[in-house]
Design a protein around this motif. Structure first.
Motif, mmCIF file in Angstrom:
data_model
loop_
_atom_site.group_PDB
_atom_site.id
_atom_site.type_symbol
_atom_site.label_atom_id
_atom_site.label_comp_id
_atom_site.label_asym_id
_atom_site.label_seq_id
_atom_site.Cartn_x
_atom_site.Cartn_y
_atom_site.Cartn_z
ATOM 1 N N ILE A 146 0.566 3.284 -10.182
ATOM 2 C CA ILE A 146 0.482 3.925 -11.499
ATOM 3 C C ILE A 146 -0.895 3.684 -12.119
ATOM 4 N N TRP A 147 -1.366 2.457 -12.057
ATOM 5 C CA TRP A 147 -2.683 2.153 -12.623
ATOM 6 C C TRP A 147 -3.795 2.906 -11.890
ATOM 7 N N LEU A 148 -3.664 3.039 -10.569
ATOM 8 C CA LEU A 148 -4.647 3.798 -9.794
ATOM 9 C C LEU A 148 -4.677 5.252 -10.250
ATOM 10 N N THR A 149 -3.524 5.814 -10.506
ATOM 11 C CA THR A 149 -3.455 7.198 -10.990
ATOM 12 C C THR A 149 -4.149 7.344 -12.331
ATOM 13 N N HIS A 150 -3.912 6.415 -13.225
ATOM 14 C CA HIS A 150 -4.582 6.456 -14.524
ATOM 15 C C HIS A 150 -6.100 6.412 -14.354
ATOM 16 N N LEU A 151 -6.577 5.595 -13.426
ATOM 17 C CA LEU A 151 -8.015 5.522 -13.167
ATOM 18 C C LEU A 151 -8.543 6.854 -12.636
ATOM 19 N N MET A 152 -7.814 7.447 -11.698
ATOM 20 C CA MET A 152 -8.273 8.701 -11.096
ATOM 21 C C MET A 152 -8.334 9.835 -12.105
ATOM 22 N N PHE A 153 -7.431 9.814 -13.086
ATOM 23 C CA PHE A 153 -7.387 10.883 -14.080
ATOM 24 C C PHE A 153 -8.062 10.488 -15.392
ATOM 25 N N SER A 154 -8.824 9.393 -15.360
ATOM 26 C CA SER A 154 -9.588 8.931 -16.537
ATOM 27 C C SER A 154 -8.701 8.731 -17.759
ATOM 28 N N LEU A 155 -7.546 8.102 -17.542
ATOM 29 C CA LEU A 155 -6.605 7.792 -18.616
ATOM 30 C C LEU A 155 -6.618 6.294 -18.883
ATOM 31 N N PRO A 156 -6.164 5.876 -20.062
ATOM 32 C CA PRO A 156 -6.031 4.433 -20.306
ATOM 33 C C PRO A 156 -5.137 3.806 -19.243
ATOM 34 N N ILE A 157 -5.582 2.696 -18.675
ATOM 35 C CA ILE A 157 -4.825 2.080 -17.588
ATOM 36 C C ILE A 157 -3.481 1.553 -18.082
ATOM 37 N N ILE A 158 -3.470 0.865 -19.200
ATOM 38 C CA ILE A 158 -2.246 0.281 -19.739
ATOM 39 C C ILE A 158 -1.586 1.279 -20.677
ATOM 40 N N GLN A 159 -0.383 1.711 -20.320
ATOM 41 C CA GLN A 159 0.364 2.677 -21.123
ATOM 42 C C GLN A 159 1.831 2.264 -21.175
ATOM 43 N N GLU A 160 2.565 2.935 -22.055
ATOM 44 C CA GLU A 160 4.018 2.761 -22.138
ATOM 45 C C GLU A 160 4.626 4.125 -22.391
ATOM 46 N N SER A 161 5.586 4.506 -21.574
ATOM 47 C CA SER A 161 6.170 5.831 -21.685
ATOM 48 C C SER A 161 7.026 5.979 -22.941
ATOM 49 N N THR A 162 7.048 7.184 -23.470
ATOM 50 C CA THR A 162 7.918 7.503 -24.607
ATOM 51 C C THR A 162 8.983 8.527 -24.217
ATOM 52 N N LYS A 163 9.060 8.856 -22.919
ATOM 53 C CA LYS A 163 9.998 9.887 -22.467
ATOM 54 C C LYS A 163 11.403 9.299 -22.339
ATOM 55 N N VAL A 220 0.836 -1.205 0.000
ATOM 56 C CA VAL A 220 0.000 0.000 0.000
ATOM 57 C C VAL A 220 0.871 1.256 0.000
ATOM 58 N N GLY A 221 1.928 1.258 0.814
ATOM 59 C CA GLY A 221 2.791 2.424 0.880
ATOM 60 C C GLY A 221 3.455 2.729 -0.449
ATOM 61 N N THR A 222 3.963 1.691 -1.120
ATOM 62 C CA THR A 222 4.607 1.900 -2.418
ATOM 63 C C THR A 222 3.581 2.321 -3.468
ATOM 64 N N ALA A 223 2.397 1.740 -3.412
ATOM 65 C CA ALA A 223 1.334 2.121 -4.350
ATOM 66 C C ALA A 223 0.960 3.591 -4.170
ATOM 67 N N LEU A 224 0.780 4.013 -2.926
ATOM 68 C CA LEU A 224 0.429 5.411 -2.676
ATOM 69 C C LEU A 224 1.562 6.361 -3.051
ATOM 70 N N LEU A 225 2.801 5.935 -2.826
ATOM 71 C CA LEU A 225 3.935 6.765 -3.222
ATOM 72 C C LEU A 225 3.916 7.020 -4.725
ATOM 73 N N LEU A 226 3.692 5.963 -5.511
ATOM 74 C CA LEU A 226 3.655 6.136 -6.969
ATOM 75 C C LEU A 226 2.442 6.936 -7.409
ATOM 76 N N ALA A 227 1.323 6.768 -6.708
ATOM 77 C CA ALA A 227 0.144 7.571 -7.029
ATOM 78 C C ALA A 227 0.417 9.047 -6.764
ATOM 79 N N ILE A 228 1.144 9.327 -5.690
ATOM 80 C CA ILE A 228 1.502 10.717 -5.385
ATOM 81 C C ILE A 228 2.444 11.269 -6.448
ATOM 82 N N VAL A 229 3.462 10.497 -6.799
ATOM 83 C CA VAL A 229 4.435 10.941 -7.806
ATOM 84 C C VAL A 229 3.753 11.189 -9.148
ATOM 85 N N ALA A 230 3.019 10.193 -9.625
ATOM 86 C CA ALA A 230 2.400 10.307 -10.952
ATOM 87 C C ALA A 230 1.239 11.287 -10.951
#
Length: 213
Positions: free
Chosen positions: A97-114, A9-19
């Motif tokens: 990361i997937w939780l963040t995508h859900l919260m922001f109404s983005l596609p859950i499965i993505q791949e970065s291009t950065k 949970v802690g790591t999940a929330l950390l990534l949700a905060i970051v993303a």
């Protein structure tokens, strides 16, 4: 099980905060990358402080495979628990990361291009991980009650003084390759980050073990 759940949970929330803060910062900054990074770094530091204070008594609030590696090598964690922590950290980071995508109404499965690659970036990640592990180890030995603030402030500063923006965490690097947003990293560049982080961890482990002997 409470400690494993805490790491997940802690790591999940950390990534949700970051993303999440990266997405929010970018959307409100009107193209000003410095403003976006400022919001991202402040939110990450504040969230990390809260997570460490609340979950530290349960699992140690590692949220990072190289931190768990260091504490295992120092004798504070057994090998099986370290491996279980790794599983919780990697899966938790991806879930965040997937939780963040859900919260922001983005596609859950993505791949970065950065693109984040090059000698300077790899050295930056090596230094970032050395700094983070040193702060945690020295703080744990000398000022244990101040570790949450020390880590939070170090990460906040790290966003600004390193060219890699202070990932210092293999689980974070892997998970951020799965979001094509402000905080993403191209999958091809993850290996360089993780290698630099692991090398830094091995250097710190060697130094700590030698000092103990």
């Amino acid at each position: 099980m409470r400690s494993y759940l805490s790491e997940f949970v802690g790591t999940a929330l950390l990534l949700a905060i970051v993303a999440g803060s990266g997405l929010m910062g970018e959307s409100l900054a009107a193209g000003n990358a410095a403003v976006a990074l400022l919001g991202n770094s402040i939110a990450t530091g504040a969230g990390l402080y809260a997570l460490i204070v609340l979950l530290g008594p349960i699992s140690g609030a590692h949220f990072n495979p190289v931190v768990s590696l260091m504490f295992w090598k120092l004798g504070h964690l057994d090998f099986k628990k370290m491996l279980a922590y790794w599983g919780c950290q990697f899966t938790g980071a991806i879930a965040g990361i997937w939780l963040t995508h859900l919260m922001f109404s983005l596609p859950i499965i993505q791949e970065s291009t950065k693109v984040r690659t090059g000698l300077g970036i790899w050295i930056s990640e090596f230094v970032s991980t050395l700094v983070l592990l040193s702060v945690i180890h020295i703080g744990d030995q000398k000022v244990k009650d101040r570790v949450p603030m020390l880590v939070a402030l170090t990460v906040t500063a790290g966003y600004w003084f390193t060219s890699s923006t202070f990932f210092a965490n293999p689980a974070v690097a892997v998970a951020r390759s799965l979001t094509n947003t402000f905080v993403g990293i191209a999958p091809n560049d993850v290996f360089g980050f993780v290698l630099a982080e692991i090398l830094a961890a091995l250097v710190m482990v060697g130094l700590f073990c030698r000092s103990k002997r």
